[in-house]
Design a protein around this motif. Sequence first.
Motif, PDB file in Angstrom:
ATOM      1  N   SER A 932     -20.886 -41.600  -7.252  1.00 57.86           N
ATOM      2  CA  SER A 932     -19.849 -42.193  -8.096  1.00 57.86           C
ATOM      3  C   SER A 932     -18.767 -41.405  -8.242  1.00 57.86           C
ATOM      4  O   SER A 932     -17.635 -41.926  -8.681  1.00 57.86           O
ATOM      5  N   GLY A 933     -18.812 -39.898  -7.990  1.00 51.99           N
ATOM      6  CA  GLY A 933     -17.777 -39.087  -8.386  1.00 51.99           C
ATOM      7  C   GLY A 933     -17.993 -38.544  -9.713  1.00 51.99           C
ATOM      8  O   GLY A 933     -17.128 -37.361 -10.019  1.00 51.99           O
ATOM      9  N   ASP A 934     -18.854 -38.809 -10.523  1.00 54.91           N
ATOM     10  CA  ASP A 934     -19.081 -38.211 -11.833  1.00 54.91           C
ATOM     11  C   ASP A 934     -19.669 -36.851 -11.656  1.00 54.91           C
ATOM     12  O   ASP A 934     -20.315 -36.410 -10.509  1.00 54.91           O
ATOM     13  N   LEU A 935     -19.508 -35.926 -12.742  1.00 52.90           N
ATOM     14  CA  LEU A 935     -19.707 -34.456 -12.546  1.00 52.90           C
ATOM     15  C   LEU A 935     -20.922 -34.410 -13.348  1.00 52.90           C
ATOM     16  O   LEU A 935     -21.087 -35.120 -14.583  1.00 52.90           O
ATOM     17  N   ILE A 936     -21.878 -33.673 -12.748  1.00 54.74           N
ATOM     18  CA  ILE A 936     -23.018 -33.229 -13.324  1.00 54.74           C
ATOM     19  C   ILE A 936     -22.939 -31.735 -13.891  1.00 54.74           C
ATOM     20  O   ILE A 936     -22.904 -31.054 -13.259  1.00 54.74           O
ATOM     21  N   VAL A 937     -23.523 -31.822 -15.341  1.00 55.02           N
ATOM     22  CA  VAL A 937     -23.517 -30.194 -15.550  1.00 55.02           C
ATOM     23  C   VAL A 937     -24.902 -29.967 -16.014  1.00 55.02           C
ATOM     24  O   VAL A 937     -25.216 -30.901 -16.958  1.00 55.02           O
ATOM     25  N   ARG A 938     -25.557 -28.871 -15.644  1.00 57.59           N
ATOM     26  CA  ARG A 938     -26.832 -28.686 -16.409  1.00 57.59           C
ATOM     27  C   ARG A 938     -26.545 -27.280 -17.088  1.00 57.59           C
ATOM     28  O   ARG A 938     -25.909 -26.368 -16.495  1.00 57.59           O
ATOM     29  N   LEU A 939     -27.281 -27.080 -18.249  1.00 54.53           N
ATOM     30  CA  LEU A 939     -27.288 -26.194 -19.240  1.00 54.53           C
ATOM     31  C   LEU A 939     -28.562 -25.887 -19.681  1.00 54.53           C
ATOM     32  O   LEU A 939     -29.434 -27.032 -19.852  1.00 54.53           O
ATOM     33  N   TYR A 940     -28.902 -24.681 -20.296  1.00 52.27           N
ATOM     34  CA  TYR A 940     -30.065 -24.425 -20.962  1.00 52.27           C
ATOM     35  C   TYR A 940     -29.924 -23.463 -22.095  1.00 52.27           C
ATOM     36  O   TYR A 940     -29.010 -22.395 -21.847  1.00 52.27           O
ATOM     37  N   LEU A 984     -23.020 -29.392 -28.636  1.00 50.12           N
ATOM     38  CA  LEU A 984     -24.382 -29.645 -28.628  1.00 50.12           C
ATOM     39  C   LEU A 984     -25.244 -28.927 -29.446  1.00 50.12           C
ATOM     40  O   LEU A 984     -24.579 -27.559 -29.692  1.00 50.12           O
ATOM     41  N   THR A 985     -26.233 -29.278 -29.933  1.00 51.02           N
ATOM     42  CA  THR A 985     -27.465 -28.494 -30.678  1.00 51.02           C
ATOM     43  C   THR A 985     -28.663 -28.358 -29.867  1.00 51.02           C
ATOM     44  O   THR A 985     -29.288 -29.525 -29.250  1.00 51.02           O
ATOM     45  N   MET A 986     -29.146 -27.226 -29.242  1.00 52.37           N
ATOM     46  CA  MET A 986     -30.159 -27.130 -28.330  1.00 52.37           C
ATOM     47  C   MET A 986     -31.474 -26.414 -28.850  1.00 52.37           C
ATOM     48  O   MET A 986     -31.240 -25.615 -29.853  1.00 52.37           O
ATOM     49  N   ARG A 987     -32.447 -27.187 -28.468  1.00 53.50           N
ATOM     50  CA  ARG A 987     -33.591 -26.386 -29.190  1.00 53.50           C
ATOM     51  C   ARG A 987     -33.949 -25.322 -28.221  1.00 53.50           C
ATOM     52  O   ARG A 987     -33.196 -25.168 -27.058  1.00 53.50           O
ATOM     53  N   PRO A 988     -35.079 -24.257 -28.467  1.00 60.66           N
ATOM     54  CA  PRO A 988     -35.235 -23.192 -28.018  1.00 60.66           C
ATOM     55  C   PRO A 988     -35.692 -23.503 -26.375  1.00 60.66           C
ATOM     56  O   PRO A 988     -36.483 -24.424 -26.364  1.00 60.66           O
ATOM     57  N   PHE A 989     -34.985 -22.771 -25.399  1.00 59.76           N
ATOM     58  CA  PHE A 989     -35.253 -22.975 -23.932  1.00 59.76           C
ATOM     59  C   PHE A 989     -35.122 -24.433 -23.326  1.00 59.76           C
ATOM     60  O   PHE A 989     -35.653 -24.995 -22.490  1.00 59.76           O
ATOM     61  N   GLU A 990     -34.399 -25.424 -24.284  1.00 61.02           N
ATOM     62  CA  GLU A 990     -34.135 -26.747 -23.963  1.00 61.02           C
ATOM     63  C   GLU A 990     -33.052 -26.832 -22.657  1.00 61.02           C
ATOM     64  O   GLU A 990     -32.252 -25.902 -22.421  1.00 61.02           O
ATOM     65  N   VAL A 991     -33.622 -27.657 -21.443  1.00 60.32           N
ATOM     66  CA  VAL A 991     -32.915 -28.107 -20.427  1.00 60.32           C
ATOM     67  C   VAL A 991     -32.028 -29.292 -20.691  1.00 60.32           C
ATOM     68  O   VAL A 991     -32.767 -30.103 -21.086  1.00 60.32           O
ATOM     69  N   ALA A 992     -30.715 -29.154 -20.404  1.00 58.12           N
ATOM     70  CA  ALA A 992     -29.865 -30.487 -20.739  1.00 58.12           C
ATOM     71  C   ALA A 992     -29.052 -30.913 -19.505  1.00 58.12           C
ATOM     72  O   ALA A 992     -28.688 -29.946 -18.819  1.00 58.12           O
ATOM     73  N   THR A 993     -28.851 -32.184 -19.192  1.00 59.08           N
ATOM     74  CA  THR A 993     -28.000 -32.469 -17.956  1.00 59.08           C
ATOM     75  C   THR A 993     -26.929 -33.702 -18.804  1.00 59.08           C
ATOM     76  O   THR A 993     -27.027 -34.468 -19.557  1.00 59.08           O
ATOM     77  N   LEU A 994     -25.845 -33.247 -18.432  1.00 54.69           N
ATOM     78  CA  LEU A 994     -24.509 -34.107 -18.860  1.00 54.69           C
ATOM     79  C   LEU A 994     -24.030 -34.811 -17.779  1.00 54.69           C
ATOM     80  O   LEU A 994     -23.678 -34.039 -16.449  1.00 54.69           O
ATOM     81  N   ARG A 995     -23.807 -35.977 -17.826  1.00 51.57           N
ATOM     82  CA  ARG A 995     -22.712 -36.731 -16.900  1.00 51.57           C
ATOM     83  C   ARG A 995     -21.378 -37.077 -17.343  1.00 51.57           C
ATOM     84  O   ARG A 995     -21.240 -37.547 -18.473  1.00 51.57           O
ATOM     85  N   VAL A 996     -20.342 -36.276 -16.594  1.00 47.73           N
ATOM     86  CA  VAL A 996     -19.042 -36.538 -17.171  1.00 47.73           C
ATOM     87  C   VAL A 996     -18.518 -37.573 -16.135  1.00 47.73           C
ATOM     88  O   VAL A 996     -18.291 -37.489 -15.057  1.00 47.73           O
ATOM     89  N   ARG A 997     -18.083 -38.731 -16.814  1.00 49.41           N
ATOM     90  CA  ARG A 997     -17.433 -39.783 -15.965  1.00 49.41           C
ATOM     91  C   ARG A 997     -16.185 -39.595 -16.149  1.00 49.41           C
ATOM     92  O   ARG A 997     -15.234 -39.230 -17.146  1.00 49.41           O
ATOM     93  N   ARG A 998     -15.240 -40.040 -15.001  1.00 52.21           N
ATOM     94  CA  ARG A 998     -13.888 -39.860 -14.709  1.00 52.21           C
ATOM     95  C   ARG A 998     -13.469 -41.205 -14.555  1.00 52.21           C
ATOM     96  O   ARG A 998     -13.703 -41.959 -13.700  1.00 52.21           O
TER      97      ARG A 998
END
Length: 998
Positions: A932-940, A984-998
Motif C-alpha cells: 500500500s506504500g504505508d510505512l511499518i515501524v517496529r519498536l520494543y 505510547l506507553t509500553m509494557r516491559p519488553f513489549e513489542v509493538a508495530t505501527l502502520r503509518v498511512r500516507r
Amino acid sequence: MHENQALTIGRVKRVLDERLRPAVYSYPHPLTIARHVVDGEPIPVSEGLAAEYAPTEVGQRWGRAWDTTWFRIDGEVPEAFAGRRVEIVADLGFDINMPGFQCEGLVYLADGTPVRSLNPRAQWIPVSKDADGGERLEYFIEAASNPVLLDYHPFLPTEQGDVLTASQDELYRIRRVDVCVFEGEVFELVHDVEVLVQLAEQLPEESARRAQILRALDRSLNRVNLQDVAGTAAAGRAELRDVLASPAEPSAHRLTAVGHAHIDSAWLWPLRETVRKVARTSSSMVTLLEEDEDFVYAMSSAQQYDWLKRERPEVFARVKQAVADGRFVPIGGMWIEPDAVLPSGESFIRQISHGQRFFRDEFGVECKGAWLPDSFGYTGALPQLLVGSGFEWFLTQKISWNQVNRFPHHTFWWEGIDGTRVFTHFPPMDTYNSQLSGEEVARAARQFKEKSVAKSSLAPTGWGDGGGGTTREMLARAKRMADLEGSPQVVLESPNDFFERAMAELPSPDVWRGELYLELHRATFTTQHHTKQGNRQSQRLLLEAELWASVAATRAGFDYPYDELDELWREVLLLQFHDILPGTSIAWVHREAEESYARIAERLEGIVSEALAALGVTLGEGPLVVNAAPVAELSVAAASVADAGAAVASEAKADGETFVLSSDLARVEIDGAGHVVSLVDLRTGREAIVEGERGNLLQLHQDFPNMWDAWDVDAHYLDMREDLDGPAEVSLDGASVVVRRTFGASSIVQRLALDATGRLLTIDCEVDWQEDEKFLKLAFPVDVFADEVLAETQFGYQHRANHTNTSWEAARFETHAQRWFLVQEPGFGVAFLNESSHGFDVTRVHGEHGVGNLARFSLLRAPKFPDPRADRGTHRLRLGVLVGADVADATTAGWAFEHPGRAASGESVAPIATSSNPAVIVSAIKLADDRSGDLIVRLYESRGGRAETRIALEVPGTVRVSATDLIERGDLGDLALEDGAVALTMRPFEVATLRVRR
C-alpha cells in the motif's frame, strides 16, 4: 490350551513376522526393468520420462552417492489376477529399519502423473483394486541413491556428506520388482494380531484382559494354516472379533493421531534433495487420503509447499485440492521450522509473516498455531511473538530429550519474558514420528502429566525425512484402537481439532515461565561459525536495506524493491532451519549456505547503495557516517561524526613490558603475553579484572561429546582445560595492540583497541583453526559479585543463574545470548558483546580477593560428524568488553556493535522515526507487505520496565498512525498524531508495530 503367557507372545511374534506379513502379497510375477543414470544434478520429470533406458535386472547394483537413477518397469497383469487387488512390490535395496536415511523413489505414470513414493516402509505401487487381467503396465521411478550417513553405529566421520568428496561406489542392489496380488484379508489379520499382542505386552501380567487377549490369539493362530495363510485368514480373524470389539473404559486416555512426516529441510542431505523428499511424501499422502476417508494429514513449513509449487507443480496441484477438501492441513504458520534460539526477533516475525502470507495467498487459510517439534530449545521471547502474530497455540516435543530434568508438564501455559502466555502441548509419547505401536500408545497415556485433570494428547504419526509419512499400516492400527479395552482411544483428526478440545478440557493449566531450555545440543550455539556469521550479517543487512529503501521511497520516490526483499528474506529464513543455522548438517549444506550468504550480502549492499544514492548519499570515504543502528544515542540517519557526539580520543602505548590502551573513560593494561591484566572504568575508578588474574585468556578444551558431535558439548569437557598462556608476540599498531599466538596446529591474531566511545574494548580475532575435537573459549575473570547473568534475547533479555543450587541450574553449563550478556552488581557491571558467536558460560569463582565471575565467550569447535571438517579454516570474530555497563549500556552498545557506521559523503538524512525514550527502541522500518506504500515501524521496550515515549515521524504526507499485530494485520486502534509524533506507553519488553498511512 497352554497358559504360559510368554510362550504365547513368542509364538505370536514369530508367526506374525515369518508367516503372516510375507503372505500379504501372493503370486509374485517379475516385471522388466530398465534404467537411465543421470549425470550430475536431478533433471526435470519430462526429461526423465523421455530419456534413453538400458536394460537392467534384479540383483544388479545401482546408485553412486547422491546420484539419480530413473527406472522404467513394464509388463502386464497376469490373467489369473482378474478380480483381485493388484500392486507392484519394488525393493530397490531398502533397509526397513532406516526410512528417510537411504535410497528413495517417486513413482510416475508414463504421462508424468505422480503416484506415490517408494521407501523402506512402503515398497508398493497401486495398480488396480479390481484388475481385469492382462492390463499393460508401465511405470517410471525417479530414484535417489542418498548415502546412509546414520548407520547402525552412527555419528562416525564420513566423506559421503558432500557430492565433492563422496565415493563413486554403487551403493544399492535391486532385490525385486514384481506384480502381485494384495491379500486384503491377510493384511487385516496381520493388524488384528499385531495390535492385540502389542496391547497385551503393555498390560499387567495378572490382568484378566491380557489373559483373554492371549487366549484369543492362541485360538486364532490355531485356525490359520501356515501353508495357506490367505485361505484361512478369515477363520483366524473370527477368533479375535470379540476381544477387538470390547470397548475402552470411560476414563481412557484420548490420543489424537495426526498424519505427519517431519521432513528436515536440510540435514544429512542437501536442500535440493529435500525438495524431492517433500514431493515423494506429499504424493503418497494424497494417495492415502484418497484411499482412507478418515485420514487427516498435516504438513508445516510454507517453504516446503513453495518448493512443490515451483519444482513439482503436478504434486502441488493434488496437494492444493486436498487442502481445499480439508484433508491436507497446513500447520505451523512459519516459512520453515527454524532454530528457536538463534534468529533475531525480527526474523521470527518474518518467519510468521511470510509463512502466513503464503498459506493465505495459496490456500485461503491461516494457521492457528506454531508447530516446532524439533528445534533445540525455545527462547522466552516466543510467546509474545506467537500470540502477537495471531497464534492460539504452540506445539513442541523436543524438551522430552532433556538429559537431566524431566519437564513437569505436557499441557500448560507457556509464559514469556513479557508475561504473554500461549497454550502449549508436548506430546507425551516423546516422539514426532509415531508409528502408533502398542508401546508408544501406552507410553503416552502413562506419561501424560495432566492425567488427573485432562485426558487428551497428540501424536504426530508417520515416518519423517522422506521415510514416507503415515502408512496404511499405521491407519489400520489406529482404527483398531479407536475404542479398544485396555488401550487409549485413538482418533484421527487435525491438530486444530485437538487443540480446540484440549483448551476446553483444561482452560486453566499450570504455568511455565521463561525460556524452554533444552538440556542437550548446547554446542549448536557455536558450531559452524561461518553459517552463524552469515546469518547475523544477513539479518543486519536486511534491516539496513529495508530502512534506507523505505526512507528513499517516502522522500525521494525510490522504487521500493518488494520482490527482491521478499526473495532475500525467504532465503535467509530458509537458512535459519533448525539443522542449518545450528551447524548440524552435512558439509554440502554448510558449503552452500556460505555461498548463499555471500550472494545475499552482495545484493543487499546493492540495495543499500541505490537507496542512499536516491537520498544524495554515496558510500565510501567522507565526512558522514551512515548509521543504521536504531537507538536514540545512534539515531537512524546519516550524520556527521561530530554531531553523533560519540567519538572519544584514545591512545595505545607501551609502558615497559605492559601495553596500555586509554581514553578519558577507560584504561586497559595488556601484559607481554597478550593478556588483559587491568580494565578500569575511569568514571568510577573501579577495576573490572580480578586481582592477579588475566583476561583475554584463550582456553582449549577436549570436546568429545557422549553422542551427537556437532550438536553437543557435555559437562565433562569442563574437566579438561588447557590455558593458552604461553609466549606470544605483542606489538603496537597505531591505536591498537596486536597479539599473535600459535597453539597446536592453529594460530590467532588479535587486535585490541578502544572504540570511538572510549569505553568498549574491542577484540578483533583472525583464527587459523586446525584443531580436531577441541573447543576454544576466551575468558575474562571479572571482579563483579552476581548470582545471575543477564543475556540478551529477542526484544529483551532473560535472567540466568550462574550457580548450581539445583539440577536445573547445573544443566545450563553452556548457554546463549543474542548480542550481549551482562555480569553486574548494583552500580557496576561488565557487558560482553559478540558479532557472530552466541555461546557463552559464566561461573562463580572464589579466591583470596573475594567472589568474582569467570565470563567466557565460546569461539570455535571442531566436531567430525556430520561434517568431518566443520569449522576448520580461517575465521574472523569480533568481540567486545564494555566496562561500567548496565542493561541500557549493553543494549545500546550491542546494536552499535552489530551495526557499525559506514563512511559516506553527500547530504545529511534526518531520521524517519525516533523514540524520545532510549528504553524504547525502533528496531525495524519497512514498507507494508500489502504494498500500500504505508510505512511499518517496529519498536520494543528493551530494559524490562514500563516506558512512555514519543515516536517522532519524519514521513511526508502522514495522515494516520495505527497499531497492528506483529504481522501487519488488523487495526488495533488509531494513535493521536500531534506535531508529527505519537505518544505510547509500553509494557516491559513489549513489542509493538505501527502502520503509518500516507
